[in-house]
Write a protein that holds these residues in place. Structure first.
Motif, PDB file in Angstrom:
ATOM      1  N   GLU A   4       0.828  -1.206   0.000  1.00 38.81           N
ATOM      2  CA  GLU A   4       0.000   0.000   0.000  1.00 38.81           C
ATOM      3  C   GLU A   4       0.861   1.254   0.000  1.00 38.81           C
ATOM      4  OE1 GLU A   4      -2.617  -0.300   3.285  1.00 38.81           O
ATOM      5  OE2 GLU A   4      -3.936  -1.797   2.352  1.00 38.81           O
ATOM      6  N   CYS A   5       1.962   1.241   0.742  1.00 39.18           N
ATOM      7  CA  CYS A   5       2.875   2.383   0.734  1.00 39.18           C
ATOM      8  C   CYS A   5       3.505   2.566  -0.631  1.00 39.18           C
ATOM      9  CB  CYS A   5       3.952   2.203   1.804  1.00 39.18           C
ATOM     10  SG  CYS A   5       3.332   2.150   3.491  1.00 39.18           S
ATOM     11  N   PHE A   6       3.802   1.473  -1.293  1.00 36.44           N
ATOM     12  CA  PHE A   6       4.407   1.571  -2.625  1.00 36.44           C
ATOM     13  C   PHE A   6       3.419   2.161  -3.628  1.00 36.44           C
ATOM     14  CE2 PHE A   6       5.271  -0.445  -6.782  1.00 36.44           C
ATOM     15  CZ  PHE A   6       6.512   0.111  -7.027  1.00 36.44           C
ATOM     16  N   LEU A   7       2.164   1.720  -3.598  1.00 35.69           N
ATOM     17  CA  LEU A   7       1.165   2.273  -4.504  1.00 35.69           C
ATOM     18  C   LEU A   7       0.917   3.752  -4.223  1.00 35.69           C
ATOM     19  CD1 LEU A   7      -1.435  -0.647  -4.618  1.00 35.69           C
ATOM     20  CD2 LEU A   7       0.333  -0.082  -6.284  1.00 35.69           C
ATOM     21  N   ALA A   8       0.937   4.137  -2.936  1.00 32.40           N
ATOM     22  CA  ALA A   8       0.764   5.550  -2.597  1.00 32.40           C
ATOM     23  C   ALA A   8       1.949   6.374  -3.091  1.00 32.40           C
ATOM     24  CB  ALA A   8       0.596   5.706  -1.082  1.00 32.40           C
ATOM     25  N   LEU A   9       3.151   5.797  -3.026  1.00 29.48           N
ATOM     26  CA  LEU A   9       4.331   6.505  -3.510  1.00 29.48           C
ATOM     27  C   LEU A   9       4.271   6.697  -5.014  1.00 29.48           C
ATOM     28  CD1 LEU A   9       7.101   7.664  -2.679  1.00 29.48           C
ATOM     29  CD2 LEU A   9       8.064   5.416  -3.133  1.00 29.48           C
ATOM     30  N   LEU A  10       3.782   5.703  -5.747  1.00 32.52           N
ATOM     31  CA  LEU A  10       3.663   5.850  -7.193  1.00 32.52           C
ATOM     32  C   LEU A  10       2.641   6.914  -7.575  1.00 32.52           C
ATOM     33  CD1 LEU A  10       3.735   2.161  -8.481  1.00 32.52           C
ATOM     34  CD2 LEU A  10       5.604   3.810  -8.428  1.00 32.52           C
ATOM     35  N   SER A  11       1.599   7.075  -6.759  1.00 34.17           N
ATOM     36  CA  SER A  11       0.573   8.072  -7.074  1.00 34.17           C
ATOM     37  C   SER A  11       1.064   9.490  -6.864  1.00 34.17           C
ATOM     38  CB  SER A  11      -0.673   7.819  -6.223  1.00 34.17           C
ATOM     39  OG  SER A  11      -0.359   7.947  -4.837  1.00 34.17           O
ATOM     40  N   THR A  12       2.030   9.680  -5.984  1.00 33.89           N
ATOM     41  CA  THR A  12       2.547  11.021  -5.721  1.00 33.89           C
ATOM     42  C   THR A  12       3.813  11.336  -6.512  1.00 33.89           C
ATOM     43  OG1 THR A  12       3.746  10.159  -3.799  1.00 33.89           O
ATOM     44  CG2 THR A  12       1.555  11.079  -3.417  1.00 33.89           C
ATOM     45  N   ARG A  13       4.621  10.311  -6.784  1.00 27.76           N
ATOM     46  CA  ARG A  13       5.864  10.504  -7.542  1.00 27.76           C
ATOM     47  C   ARG A  13       5.891   9.488  -8.672  1.00 27.76           C
ATOM     48  NH1 ARG A  13      10.602  11.498  -2.949  1.00 27.76           N
ATOM     49  NH2 ARG A  13       9.529  13.175  -1.835  1.00 27.76           N
ATOM     50  N   ASP A  14       5.259   9.860  -9.773  1.00 29.73           N
ATOM     51  CA  ASP A  14       5.126   8.920 -10.873  1.00 29.73           C
ATOM     52  C   ASP A  14       6.442   8.638 -11.571  1.00 29.73           C
ATOM     53  OD1 ASP A  14       5.378  11.465 -11.795  1.00 29.73           O
ATOM     54  OD2 ASP A  14       3.779  11.345 -13.281  1.00 29.73           O
ATOM     55  N   HIS A  15       7.469   9.526 -11.409  1.00 27.65           N
ATOM     56  CA  HIS A  15       8.748   9.285 -12.068  1.00 27.65           C
ATOM     57  C   HIS A  15       9.477   8.083 -11.476  1.00 27.65           C
ATOM     58  CE1 HIS A  15       9.902  11.642  -8.508  1.00 27.65           C
ATOM     59  NE2 HIS A  15      11.119  11.124  -8.653  1.00 27.65           N
ATOM     60  N   ALA A  45      -2.262  -0.979 -12.346  1.00 30.57           N
ATOM     61  CA  ALA A  45      -1.392   0.194 -12.382  1.00 30.57           C
ATOM     62  C   ALA A  45      -0.790   0.349 -13.769  1.00 30.57           C
ATOM     63  CB  ALA A  45      -0.278   0.071 -11.342  1.00 30.57           C
ATOM     64  N   THR A  46      -0.741   1.576 -14.253  1.00 29.13           N
ATOM     65  CA  THR A  46      -0.149   1.878 -15.559  1.00 29.13           C
ATOM     66  C   THR A  46       1.095   2.727 -15.420  1.00 29.13           C
ATOM     67  OG1 THR A  46      -1.575   3.821 -15.755  1.00 29.13           O
ATOM     68  CG2 THR A  46      -2.367   1.735 -16.703  1.00 29.13           C
ATOM     69  N   SER A  47       1.658   2.804 -14.219  1.00 27.70           N
ATOM     70  CA  SER A  47       2.809   3.676 -13.977  1.00 27.70           C
ATOM     71  C   SER A  47       4.113   2.902 -13.908  1.00 27.70           C
ATOM     72  CB  SER A  47       2.606   4.441 -12.660  1.00 27.70           C
ATOM     73  OG  SER A  47       2.361   3.541 -11.593  1.00 27.70           O
ATOM     74  N   LEU A  48       4.151   1.683 -14.459  1.00 29.28           N
ATOM     75  CA  LEU A  48       5.391   0.902 -14.491  1.00 29.28           C
ATOM     76  C   LEU A  48       5.740   0.573 -15.934  1.00 29.28           C
ATOM     77  CD1 LEU A  48       4.617  -1.602 -11.572  1.00 29.28           C
ATOM     78  CD2 LEU A  48       5.830   0.577 -11.427  1.00 29.28           C
ATOM     79  N   PRO A  49       6.063   1.564 -16.740  1.00 32.18           N
ATOM     80  CA  PRO A  49       6.284   1.295 -18.171  1.00 32.18           C
ATOM     81  C   PRO A  49       7.568   0.543 -18.466  1.00 32.18           C
ATOM     82  CG  PRO A  49       6.799   3.583 -17.673  1.00 32.18           C
ATOM     83  CD  PRO A  49       6.228   2.996 -16.416  1.00 32.18           C
ATOM     84  N   SER A  50       8.540   0.563 -17.539  1.00 31.32           N
ATOM     85  CA  SER A  50       9.826  -0.087 -17.788  1.00 31.32           C
ATOM     86  C   SER A  50       9.910  -1.479 -17.185  1.00 31.32           C
ATOM     87  CB  SER A  50      10.967   0.772 -17.225  1.00 31.32           C
ATOM     88  OG  SER A  50      10.960   2.076 -17.772  1.00 31.32           O
ATOM     89  N   LEU A  51       8.847  -1.950 -16.568  1.00 26.03           N
ATOM     90  CA  LEU A  51       8.870  -3.250 -15.897  1.00 26.03           C
ATOM     91  C   LEU A  51       9.018  -4.370 -16.927  1.00 26.03           C
ATOM     92  CD1 LEU A  51       8.500  -4.729 -13.162  1.00 26.03           C
ATOM     93  CD2 LEU A  51       6.070  -4.882 -13.703  1.00 26.03           C
ATOM     94  N   HIS A  52      10.028  -5.237 -16.727  1.00 25.79           N
ATOM     95  CA  HIS A  52      10.237  -6.348 -17.657  1.00 25.79           C
ATOM     96  C   HIS A  52      10.435  -7.684 -16.945  1.00 25.79           C
ATOM     97  CE1 HIS A  52      14.564  -6.970 -16.873  1.00 25.79           C
ATOM     98  NE2 HIS A  52      14.603  -5.671 -16.665  1.00 25.79           N
ATOM     99  N   ALA A  53      10.581  -7.701 -15.614  1.00 18.94           N
ATOM    100  CA  ALA A  53      10.788  -8.942 -14.878  1.00 18.94           C
ATOM    101  C   ALA A  53       9.812  -8.999 -13.716  1.00 18.94           C
ATOM    102  CB  ALA A  53      12.223  -9.042 -14.369  1.00 18.94           C
ATOM    103  N   LEU A  54       9.143 -10.137 -13.545  1.00 20.18           N
ATOM    104  CA  LEU A  54       8.146 -10.321 -12.499  1.00 20.18           C
ATOM    105  C   LEU A  54       8.430 -11.639 -11.780  1.00 20.18           C
ATOM    106  CD1 LEU A  54       5.549  -9.189 -11.204  1.00 20.18           C
ATOM    107  CD2 LEU A  54       4.237 -10.517 -12.870  1.00 20.18           C
ATOM    108  N   ASP A  55       8.594 -11.547 -10.468  1.00 21.57           N
ATOM    109  CA  ASP A  55       8.873 -12.709  -9.629  1.00 21.57           C
ATOM    110  C   ASP A  55       7.735 -12.855  -8.624  1.00 21.57           C
ATOM    111  OD1 ASP A  55       9.877 -14.757  -8.132  1.00 21.57           O
ATOM    112  OD2 ASP A  55      11.524 -13.617  -7.242  1.00 21.57           O
ATOM    113  N   LEU A  56       6.989 -13.945  -8.723  1.00 21.08           N
ATOM    114  CA  LEU A  56       5.824 -14.179  -7.876  1.00 21.08           C
ATOM    115  C   LEU A  56       6.092 -15.380  -6.980  1.00 21.08           C
ATOM    116  CD1 LEU A  56       3.026 -13.840 -10.584  1.00 21.08           C
ATOM    117  CD2 LEU A  56       3.976 -12.038  -9.130  1.00 21.08           C
TER     118      LEU A  56
END
Length: 442
Positions: free
Chosen positions: A73-84, A114-125
């Motif tokens: 939740e903190c990470f999503l809030a950070l992306l909403s305030t600092r999209d860079h 979320a659409t604010s991760l345009p450079s994401l290329h690796a996902l580890d679940l």
């Protein structure tokens, strides 16, 4: 004497301080910062020095992000305030072990929207729980940009849910599925039990790995779908007693497979219903035997080498051995006879031993030798023909002491170890010089 005169005399008596400043090119400063990748505390301090350093340090800080149930939740809030900052995220690790028994994993659902991760290329679940109807399965727009997918210790409701989710990643170049659970196993053993046909993307995978089963429906789907599938490096972590599914996959991708990594294999006829066959791998150039144990004496290795078509294009054979797993009892002489017999492996250029662990407690030939040096000496003694041809190579993946950091039987010099410390020493000197100056803050 007035206060003004005393102040003037005190000012004149102070020694004159010489100003000194350091100015290095920005490229060199960023190159030094790159050496602290992974050091979160140091990178956080660098973000407070100046704006130029903060922008580059944030690229390293947010290049690889790990999300759990208590910080997403903190990470999503950070992306909403600092999209860079979202543009800096290259690799995303998501662990939902606390939500294993929940109906769905809210972390993955939130990130998929979320659409604010345009450079994401690796996902580890890891430890995810996906079921039909989840947003993560229904929406494939976000996952179509992922090129590397790793799924570990996760649970899917049905085989169809697992295959549907993996098929969303249409541009994969690396796929690893390890120890996943299927909640509903009844009548789901084969792809024919799927309610609808799921189209296999035209993948060209540079790396493909399968761990513990039940992954048979996933392997059958990949081997039986008519879509083209190309794999360069295949790693198998577990074969089991029935290797029919893996044999079907090798028949489809064996014509282009360059690197095959196999686990411990039992000899044929010892409890196996269908043995693994690598005959379709006609252009194989590298063969690795990994995940060895003390119970393996080399019979599975010999049968696998005899399975390769002759003459073979195989150039490299790798053995992962553990110094504490009884590697001395392996039939190395018999393996050498297979490798040099009748010119079947005439293209062979390297026989590499990747060693790890510590000695198994047996008395060494020379107390002055370390465990790694003793292993190198022993392997050269037991494989004299390969050693005379200059084919043996030794590599230590991890060593407890500096004396055991050996490559080709040689200890890494002290000059090499000192050369790796210069970035930290130079950086400490720059920080001491910059502390004398007035820095701008964010």
């Amino acid at each position: 004497m007035s206060r003004l005169l005393r102040s003037l005399r005190r000012t004149q008596s102070k020694p004159r301080q010489l100003s000194f400043s350091v100015c290095l090119p920005t490229e060199i400063q960023f190159s030094i910062i790159d050496h602290f990748e992974g050091d979160i505390l140091r990178l956080r301090r660098l973000c407070l020095i100046c704006r130029a350093w903060a922008s580059h340090a944030q690229l390293l800080l947010f290049g690889e992000v790990s999300l759990r149930h208590d910080n997403y939740e903190c990470f999503l809030a950070l992306l909403s305030t600092r999209d860079h900052l979202g543009r800096s995220v290259l690799c995303l690790h998501i662990s939902g072990w606390r939500l294993w028994n929940e109906p769905k994993l809210c972390i993955l659902d939130s990130i998929s929207l979320a659409t604010s991760l345009p450079s994401l290329h690796a996902l580890d679940l890891s430890h995810i729980n996906l079921a039909p109807g989840d947003v993560a399965i229904e929406s494939g727009l976000q996952w179509s940009l992922i090129s590397k997918l790793q799924i570990r210790f996760s649970k899917f409701t049905t085989n169809e849910a697992m295959i549907t989710f993996i098929a969303l990643f249409s541009r994969l170049q690396s796929l690893e599925v390890v120890q996943c659970r299927i909640e509903v196993l009844a009548s789901n053993a084969r792809p024919g039990a799927l309610q609808r046909r799921i189209v296999l993307p035209e993948w060209h995978l540079k790396y493909l790995a399968f761990g513990e089963f039940p992954h048979i429906p996933l392997i059958d789907w990949m081997s039986q779908e008519p879509a083209e599938l190309r794999v360069d490096h295949l790693r198998i972590l577990s074969v089991g007693t029935d290797a029919s599914a893996l044999n079907g996959l090798l028949r489809k991708i064996g014509g282009q497979l360059k690197h095959l990594e196999l686990p411990e294999l039992t000899s044929r006829g010892r409890g196996q219903q269908v043995a693994l066959s690598i005959k379709p791998c006609v252009v194989l150039s590298t063969l690795t035997f990994s995940e060895r144990s003390s119970y393996d004496r080399g019979h599975g290795i010999i049968h696998t080498l005899l399975d390769i078509a002759s003459p073979s294009l195989l150039r490299t054979v790798c053995f992962d051995i553990h110094l504490d797993a009884g590697y001395r009892d392996t039939l190395w002489e018999a393996i050498e006879n297979v490798l040099i017999a009748d010119g079947a492996f005439s293209a062979l250029t390297t026989v590499e031993f990747r060693m790890s662990g510590i000695a198994d407690g047996r008395a060494s030939l020379n107390k002055l030798l370390t465990a790694g040096e003793h292993a190198v000496f022993l392997m050269k003694e037991r494989l004299p023909i390969l050693e005379a041809r200059g084919l043996l190579r030794f590599h230590f993946e991890s060593a407890p002491t500096n004396a055991e950091q050996v490559n080709d039987g040689r200890v890494i010099s002290d000059d090499t170890q000192r050369s790796s410390k210069w970035p930290g020493q130079l950086w400490s000197w720059m920080l001491r010089q910059k502390e004398r100056r007035q820095f701008s803050t964010l």
